[in-house]
Scaffold this motif. Structure first.
Motif, PDB file in Angstrom:
ATOM      1  N   ILE A 178      -7.388  42.912  77.633  1.00  0.00           N
ATOM      2  CA  ILE A 178      -8.246  43.494  76.600  1.00  0.00           C
ATOM      3  C   ILE A 178      -9.013  44.688  77.139  1.00  0.00           C
ATOM      4  O   ILE A 178      -9.083  45.756  76.509  1.00  0.00           O
ATOM      5  CB  ILE A 178      -9.227  42.439  76.039  1.00  0.00           C
ATOM      6  N   ASP A 179      -9.585  44.546  78.339  1.00  0.00           N
ATOM      7  CA  ASP A 179     -10.315  45.664  78.947  1.00  0.00           C
ATOM      8  C   ASP A 179      -9.408  46.877  79.124  1.00  0.00           C
ATOM      9  O   ASP A 179      -9.798  48.012  78.841  1.00  0.00           O
ATOM     10  CB  ASP A 179     -10.888  45.241  80.306  1.00  0.00           C
ATOM     11  N   GLN A 201      -9.487  50.709  77.158  1.00  0.00           N
ATOM     12  CA  GLN A 201      -9.594  51.951  77.921  1.00  0.00           C
ATOM     13  C   GLN A 201      -8.507  52.960  77.566  1.00  0.00           C
ATOM     14  O   GLN A 201      -8.758  54.167  77.547  1.00  0.00           O
ATOM     15  CB  GLN A 201      -9.527  51.645  79.419  1.00  0.00           C
ATOM     16  N   VAL A 202      -7.323  52.487  77.255  1.00  0.00           N
ATOM     17  CA  VAL A 202      -6.197  53.425  77.127  1.00  0.00           C
ATOM     18  C   VAL A 202      -5.663  53.577  75.699  1.00  0.00           C
ATOM     19  O   VAL A 202      -4.870  54.484  75.439  1.00  0.00           O
ATOM     20  CB  VAL A 202      -5.023  53.012  78.043  1.00  0.00           C
ATOM     21  N   VAL A 243      -3.961  47.525  66.397  1.00  0.00           N
ATOM     22  CA  VAL A 243      -3.095  47.202  67.527  1.00  0.00           C
ATOM     23  C   VAL A 243      -3.201  45.713  67.849  1.00  0.00           C
ATOM     24  O   VAL A 243      -4.317  45.195  68.038  1.00  0.00           O
ATOM     25  CB  VAL A 243      -3.472  48.026  68.778  1.00  0.00           C
ATOM     26  N   PRO A 244      -2.073  44.999  67.923  1.00  0.00           N
ATOM     27  CA  PRO A 244      -2.114  43.603  68.375  1.00  0.00           C
ATOM     28  C   PRO A 244      -2.216  43.515  69.894  1.00  0.00           C
ATOM     29  O   PRO A 244      -1.667  44.370  70.608  1.00  0.00           O
ATOM     30  CB  PRO A 244      -0.781  43.035  67.875  1.00  0.00           C
ATOM     31  N   SER A 298       7.366  48.073  72.173  1.00  0.00           N
ATOM     32  CA  SER A 298       7.126  47.980  73.627  1.00  0.00           C
ATOM     33  C   SER A 298       5.749  48.458  74.028  1.00  0.00           C
ATOM     34  O   SER A 298       5.363  48.325  75.196  1.00  0.00           O
ATOM     35  CB  SER A 298       8.189  48.794  74.384  1.00  0.00           C
ATOM     36  N   THR A 299       4.967  49.006  73.086  1.00  0.00           N
ATOM     37  CA  THR A 299       3.615  49.466  73.432  1.00  0.00           C
ATOM     38  C   THR A 299       2.555  48.395  73.203  1.00  0.00           C
ATOM     39  O   THR A 299       1.379  48.606  73.506  1.00  0.00           O
ATOM     40  CB  THR A 299       3.235  50.715  72.608  1.00  0.00           C
ATOM     41  N   ILE A 300       2.928  47.234  72.664  1.00  0.00           N
ATOM     42  CA  ILE A 300       1.949  46.173  72.408  1.00  0.00           C
ATOM     43  C   ILE A 300       1.416  45.626  73.729  1.00  0.00           C
ATOM     44  O   ILE A 300       2.190  45.181  74.585  1.00  0.00           O
ATOM     45  CB  ILE A 300       2.587  45.029  71.598  1.00  0.00           C
ATOM     46  N   PRO A 301       0.093  45.617  73.944  1.00  0.00           N
ATOM     47  CA  PRO A 301      -0.455  45.009  75.160  1.00  0.00           C
ATOM     48  C   PRO A 301      -0.185  43.509  75.166  1.00  0.00           C
ATOM     49  O   PRO A 301      -0.381  42.830  74.157  1.00  0.00           O
ATOM     50  CB  PRO A 301      -1.951  45.299  75.053  1.00  0.00           C
TER      51      PRO A 301
END
Length: 438
Positions: free
Chosen positions: A78-79, A83-84, A27-28, A54-57
């Motif tokens: 990042i935190d 967590q999710v 995941v980026p 659209s799910t990229i943090p």
């Protein structure tokens, strides 16, 4: 002097987020302004994958981060991601905003690395390069910060190879191409780390990179820095095939050269090639009557508006195995100057009896104007992107979308590499020709 270009065929450096998305369960995490990641996904992405789209943090850095710095915001994102999101690897990528203000993403990421959290950081500010170059940068960063941890006690595995070929998403057919390349290499007796896509075993392959007997690069230039870095880092030699092998002739050549480089049993290699060629040419023979009767409905010339690897590979196939004459071949990936002579040489040797003119041009509008200006009234085949749809309509040409942006076609597992890819390419060309045949 820089200039405005129309219809670019690649993205900024941040486009390497798609490289991360293509690794199973990676995941980026993007440290950039709002909209940057989404624009990249809309240009070269088609579907989200495990953690894309659209799910990229993303930190969505704004005025506050620009004035006071965005490292705190990055830590928070990042935190939250840890967590999710259930991922095997996180890769922090920067955009123009964070690189300009000088946020130390390495320092932020190193705190998590010290806790043995699988996280990698890369500076990919959009202004630094395009996504062909940043793809190499991201791959090297993952190897240095992740794969390198598993080099202790490394032992070369005979027959194990790491393959670097189609750039995920920048090549719309990357998944199918990588799958076919893995299939044919395993067919001659190799064990293949394909690294990206549905045929990859994910991070276990990346951990196994240091143990390869040799590396294989299937590309005109993108990825060369990666295999050279691996040679320097682990002493792993590499075999370089400078274009995508398409169809019977090129694919058999690719396998013979790879087999010879790896010291494989020659009879085993030839046995697999004979089996695959028998199937490939049986399909061609089965349609011989149709092709001969329909010959005058075929395009008389073709243009490629593609990156170098695809342009060379497809052009060789169309001329040598389908008998369509090349027009000007346009290379649109902004290939660095030091590689252009070799690319031009491949077009000069496109067949024993014919060469093809090549133009290096990143401006899609200029390419289309040049093709229009030729004034050639014979039927043409254009292999380009969705942006060539209007051009094809104006010229009465047939268009096959091979390059991004795709726009008018859904690509799942289609690919044009190898024996199976060559057959698929013939099907798709005739599909377009028959659709517009009068």
């Amino acid at each position: 002097m820089s200039k405005l270009i129309e219809q670019p065929r690649f993205s900024c450096a941040l486009g390497a987020q798609q490289t991360v998305v293509a690794i199973p369960r990676a995941v980026p995490i993007v440290h950039a302004g709002p909209g940057c990641s989404g624009k990249v996904a809309s240009l070269i992405g088609q579907g989200e994958g495990y953690g894309g789209g659209s799910t990229i943090p993303c930190t969505n850095a704004g005025e506050s981060e620009i004035v006071f710095g965005g490292e705190g915001r990055l830590r928070s994102v990042i935190d939250g991601a840890l967590q999710v999101i259930d991922a095997d690897l996180f890769v922090v990528l920067t955009g123009c905003t964070s690189d300009i203000i000088g946020d130390d993403v390495g320092s932020v990421s190193s705190v998590y690395q010290e806790q043995d959290i699988p996280i990698v950081y890369v500076e990919t500010g959009g202004f630094k390069s395009n996504n062909y170059v940043s793809h190499e940068t991201v791959v090297k960063a993952i190897i240095r910060q992740y794969s390198d941890k598993f080099r202790e006690g490394r032992q070369t595995v005979p027959g194990l190879v790491n393959v670097f070929a189609s750039i995920p998403y920048q090549d719309p057919y990357w998944n199918g191409n990588l799958g076919e390349i893995k299939r044919i290499l395993e067919g001659i007796g190799l064990k293949v780390n394909i690294l990206f896509g549905q045929d990859s075993e994910g991070l276990s392959e990346w951990r196994n990179i240091p143990n390869a007997q040799f590396n294989i690069l299937v590309s005109s230039w993108a990825g060369l820095e990666v295999v050279e870095d691996l040679q320097q880092r682990y002493g792993t030699p590499y075999f370089h095939f400078p274009y995508l092998p398409v169809g019977g002739d090129a694919t058999s050549r690719f396998l013979r050269e790879a087999g010879e480089f790896g010291g494989l049993d020659r009879e085993q290699v030839e046995r697999f090639i004979r089996k695959e060629e028998k199937k490939f040419y049986a399909h061609i023979e089965r349609t011989a009557d149709f092709m001969l009767e329909f010959r005058y409905g075929l395009p008389q010339r073709f243009y490629t508006i593609l990156d170098a690897s695809n342009a060379v590979g497809i052009a060789k196939f169309l001329l040598n195995e389908l008998g369509i004459i090349p027009g000007t071949q346009y290379v649109v990936d902004d290939a660095p100057e030091q590689f252009r002579e070799a690319i031009t040489g491949e077009f000069a040797r496109i067949s024993p009896l014919r060469s093809a003119r090549v133009r290096f041009e990143t401006d899609g509008g200029a390419i289309q104007e040049e093709i229009r200006a030729e004034g050639n009234t014979s039927r043409a085949l254009i292999l380009g992107s969705g942006w060539e749809r209007d051009l094809a309509a104006q010229l009465g040409a047939d268009l096959l979308t091979v390059s991004v942006p795709v726009m008018y076609r859904l690509v799942l597992n289609c690919g044009y590499a190898g024996y199976n890819g060559g057959l698929r390419l013939i099907e798709d060309i005739y599909d377009r020709v028959l659709h517009t045949y009068r």
